[in-house]
Design a protein around this motif. Structure first.
Motif, short mmCIF file in Angstrom:
data_model
loop_
_atom_site.label_atom_id
_atom_site.label_comp_id
_atom_site.label_asym_id
_atom_site.label_seq_id
_atom_site.Cartn_x
_atom_site.Cartn_y
_atom_site.Cartn_z
N GLY A 27 26.82 8.31 -42.71
CA GLY A 27 26.49 9.17 -43.55
C GLY A 27 27.81 9.95 -44.23
N TYR A 28 28.81 10.06 -43.61
CA TYR A 28 30.00 10.78 -44.39
C TYR A 28 30.59 9.48 -45.33
CZ TYR A 28 30.25 14.90 -41.27
OH TYR A 28 29.79 16.22 -40.92
N LYS A 29 30.48 8.39 -45.02
CA LYS A 29 30.98 7.49 -45.76
C LYS A 29 30.32 7.54 -47.11
CE LYS A 29 33.51 4.08 -42.95
NZ LYS A 29 33.55 2.94 -42.06
N GLN A 30 29.10 7.53 -47.05
CA GLN A 30 28.13 7.56 -48.07
C GLN A 30 28.47 8.88 -49.07
OE1 GLN A 30 24.20 7.02 -46.67
NE2 GLN A 30 24.44 5.07 -46.20
N LYS A 31 28.64 9.73 -48.34
CA LYS A 31 28.90 11.19 -48.70
C LYS A 31 30.13 11.12 -49.56
CE LYS A 31 29.18 16.15 -48.03
NZ LYS A 31 29.17 17.18 -46.81
N ALA A 32 31.15 10.53 -49.16
CA ALA A 32 32.56 10.48 -49.84
C ALA A 32 32.29 9.42 -51.04
CB ALA A 32 33.44 9.56 -48.72
N GLU A 33 31.66 8.42 -50.96
CA GLU A 33 31.27 7.48 -52.24
C GLU A 33 30.62 8.37 -53.18
OE1 GLU A 33 32.18 4.41 -53.96
OE2 GLU A 33 32.56 4.57 -51.94
N ARG A 34 29.71 8.90 -52.92
CA ARG A 34 28.77 10.11 -53.79
C ARG A 34 29.74 10.85 -54.75
NH1 ARG A 34 25.13 11.11 -50.33
NH2 ARG A 34 25.71 13.33 -49.97
N LEU A 35 30.65 11.63 -53.88
CA LEU A 35 31.38 12.46 -54.28
C LEU A 35 32.67 12.15 -55.14
CD1 LEU A 35 32.03 15.12 -51.21
CD2 LEU A 35 30.83 15.56 -53.47
N ILE B 123 33.21 12.53 -59.48
CA ILE B 123 34.57 12.89 -60.15
C ILE B 123 34.99 12.00 -61.17
CG2 ILE B 123 37.02 13.13 -59.83
CD1 ILE B 123 36.54 13.40 -56.85
N ILE B 124 34.61 10.79 -60.95
CA ILE B 124 34.76 9.67 -62.28
C ILE B 124 34.07 10.12 -63.34
CG2 ILE B 124 34.85 7.15 -62.81
CD1 ILE B 124 35.32 6.71 -59.71
N VAL B 125 32.77 10.23 -63.09
CA VAL B 125 32.00 10.87 -64.19
C VAL B 125 32.47 12.05 -64.57
CG1 VAL B 125 29.54 11.36 -64.85
CG2 VAL B 125 29.82 9.30 -63.10
#
Lengths: 320, 351
Positions: free
Chosen positions: A306-314, A318-320
């Motif tokens: 779950g945290y891995k997905q959250k990190a990916e989302r965040l 930032i890039i957007v």
């Protein structure tokens, strides 16, 4: 950056009143490394155990359990005066209250020169005074201050004297416990800049303990967030601010007021529900897990995904 | 929009007699507190912000304080000329205070409930029973859980944040017209600070209290203030609405304060700093006391202290840079960035 650990902390614990009703686990099984030449920020609210951690590393308190290795040697066994002197030559501290940490009856010269005499680094008065003058100059004070007493100085100047005293032995490691919290805003910036400049000159490593996250972010390379004796998140300072994963870190960040009325008006605070993140102490699947590269979160093994997905989302955000 | 002023401080001048001589702590402070607003007083330690507000409630030590000049108008009475007997009727009822350290401002030997009920019994002549009921409802209002049980407890049984809630309950017990909050969140953790600020804002809207909020934390000011007065060496050097002070500051001291705070977005270049330290108010230097720390100081700054120059109807600053004959100067980058924001804010408001 150099990746040699200057200090390794393994399963460090400090329990006050063990086995009693009022048992307090001030530091509860924490492990991390501090690398040579970095500034390591340790943040948390009052009662989180951040200052106790600092004291344990300085041997101002004895640990209940665990191991601390400083410059390749375990610090537990250092008991004799000789061993402690050798240890403390390399590790010094800057304290929070600049007035309370300077002896009011001693002149600046004696305060800064004290450690030099204790460690027998000078052979004569003259040599000591020379070194004191140099140190004063290094922290941006005039050498004419040497014969004066702490009460004659402002808070910022006293903090500079405290820094000069910490630097006197040319230590490798400095623990700064809330070193700027008691100072006025404009003086805080002066002290922070001074500390950064001294670090570059003297190849120092800092452990910077504070509750003020904006200053910690500004000065630190890596940051550990503590709460109730545990490290909940450990990452580079950019990651802590841009990709905060643990809800406690998020709630801390959302609570910092920024000097910008527009963003304050649109601010959304996040509450932290501690009960959702309290785990059974004996569960072997609980611990600090590396979620992304060098970014650790304290959680259950099953939550890692779950945290891995959250990190990916965040990161996407930032890039957007 | 013309608002009524509820408190008017005029040319307040206060000094303390000390062993070393006369300390000129407040040197001609003038401001109005408007009805329903929050006015933030910002400044470093020793700038005179606490002293100015303590004069309002006559809380300065009589023995060594000299108030040589000034007036403080509340309704149609000058609080500086009010007898201490009459002041007792105003203090805690019309004008209430919250201080920085809730532990030292609560009595450790009295239950919290009794301390909240006290102003109700004293000022509103409530019976003990009625005061207790009211106190419990106040405790609930400020977010103390289990108010009925906690009414009987002592301050040491409360955490820092909860103690500050108790202080707020005491201060608001008599529905004061004016609340003076002197660094009420400085001793608290950030998350607790956020809760207390939200609570204060909520209660202020409910009770329609006008607030003087003293702090050195510009982040808190940005959040809570309608107007801001920046103090330096016993004077107000700049006053304006919160947007004017944060996005269009005119005084170099305000620039320095804003630029020396790290923001979250900031990259790690060196922080801008104000060199030196505040002047000793034992001997106030000639000219502008800020001149020696001011990289924009003009020759005249060392000779004559600037008066307030008008920037807008709500915005004034005491710096010679606003004089028509002053030279053009380059403002710090951080301030330029803020000025750009100001332009966009003005544009959106104009539409």
């Amino acid at each position: 950056m150099n990746k040699n650990p200057i200090m390794q902390i393994k399963n460090l614990k400090k329990t006050y009143n063990p086995e009693k009703d009022n048992e307090v686990r001030a530091v509860d099984n924490i492990s991390f490394d501090i690398y040579e030449g970095e500034t390591f920020g340790l943040v948390g609210e009052s009662g989180s155990g951040k200052s106790t951690t600092g004291k344990l590393l300085m041997k101002l308190e004895d640990m209940t359990d665990g191991q601390v290795i400083f410059l390749g040697e375990s610090i537990q066994n250092k008991r004799s005066r000789q061993d402690l002197l050798a240890f403390r030559k390399n590790i010094q501290m800057i304290f929070q209250d600049p007035y309370a940490s300077l002896n009011p009856k001693m002149t600046v010269k004696d305060i800064i020169g004290g450690p030099l005499e204790v460690h027998k680094l000078v052979s004569s008065r003259k040599e000591r005074d020379e070194m004191v003058y140099n140190l004063l100059e290094q922290v941006g004070l005039s050498k004419s201050f040497a014969n004066r007493y702490p009460k004659e100085f402002s808070g910022g100047q006293c903090q500079r004297i405290g820094i000069a005293r910490a630097l006197a032995l040319k230590p490798k490691f400095i623990v700064a416990d809330e070193a700027i919290s008691a100072l006025d805003v404009s003086i805080q910036a002066q002290i922070v800049n001074l500390m950064r400049q001294l670090k570059q000159e003297g190849n120092l490593t800092y452990l910077f303990i504070a509750h003020d996250l904006s200053m910690v972010k500004y000065i630190s390379d890596r940051i550990a967030v503590m709460n109730r004796g545990k490290i909940l998140e450990l990452a580079t300072s950019d990651d802590i601010y841009h990709v905060p994963l643990h809800p406690y870190t998020e709630s801390l960040l959302s609570a910092i007021p920024e000097p910008d009325p527009e963003s304050e008006r649109n601010r959304q605070r996040m509450a932290y529900d501690e009960s959702k993140f309290t785990y059974d102490q004996d569960d072997p699947h609980i611990g600090l897990f590396e979620i992304t590269d060098k970014h650790f979160v304290y959680c259950h093994k099953d939550e890692v995904e779950g945290y891995k997905q959250k990190a990916e989302r965040l990161k996407q955000a930032i890039i957007v | 929009m013309e608002r009524k002023s509820i408190l008017s401080v005029k040319d307040l001048t206060i000094s303390f007699n000390t062993f070393e001589g006369e300390v000129n702590a407040v040197r001609g402070v003038t401001f109005d507190l408007e009805e329903g607003e929050t006015l933030a007083l910002v400044g470093e330690s020793g700038s005179g912000k606490s002293v100015s507000t303590k004069a309002i409630t006559q809380l300065l030590p009589k023995r060594n304080t000299t108030i040589s000049k000034g007036e403080i108008w509340y309704h149609d009475q000058d609080l500086l000329k009010t007898s201490s007997k009459d002041m007792k009727k105003i203090r805690g009822k019309d004008i209430a205070m919250i201080f920085q350290d809730p532990m030292t401002s609560l009595n450790p030997t009295l239950t919290v409930g009794r301390q909240i009920a006290e102003p109700l019994i004293e000022h509103q002549a409530m019976s003990k029973q009625a005061a207790k009921t009211e106190a419990i409802s106040l405790m609930k209002k400020v977010g103390i859980i289990g108010a009925e049980q906690r009414f009987q407890q002592y301050p040491h049984q409360f955490s820092g944040g909860m103690r500050q809630r108790v202080m707020i309950a005491i201060a608001l017990a008599c529905h004061p017209k004016i609340l003076i909050a002197d660094e009420p969140t400085t001793a608290l953790d950030v998350t607790i600070q956020a809760q207390i600020i939200d609570l204060l804002k909520e209660l202020q809207a409910e009770f329609d209290t006008s607030t003087i909020f003293i702090t050195h934390d510009l982040g808190v000011v940005a959040n809570i203030a309608d107007r801001v007065a920046v103090m330096y060496a016993g004077r107000i050097v700049e006053i304006g609405t919160v947007d004017e002070i944060f996005y269009n500051p005119k005084h170099p001291y305000t620039w320095g304060l804003l630029a020396s705070m790290p923001t979250m977005k900031m990259e790690r270049e060196d922080l801008y700093t104000i060199p030196g330290s505040p002047p000793n108010l034992l001997n106030v230097p000639t000219g502008d006391p800020f001149a020696s720390r001011n990289m924009y100081a003009l020759e005249i700054d060392f000779q004559e202290e600037p008066q307030m120059f008008k920037v807008s109807d709500t915005h004034y600053a005491a710096t010679w840079l606003l004089h028509p004959n002053a030279p053009e100067i380059e403002v710090p980058d951080e301030i330029k960035r803020r000025n750009e924001r100001f332009a966009t804010i003005l544009a959106t408001k104009g539409e």
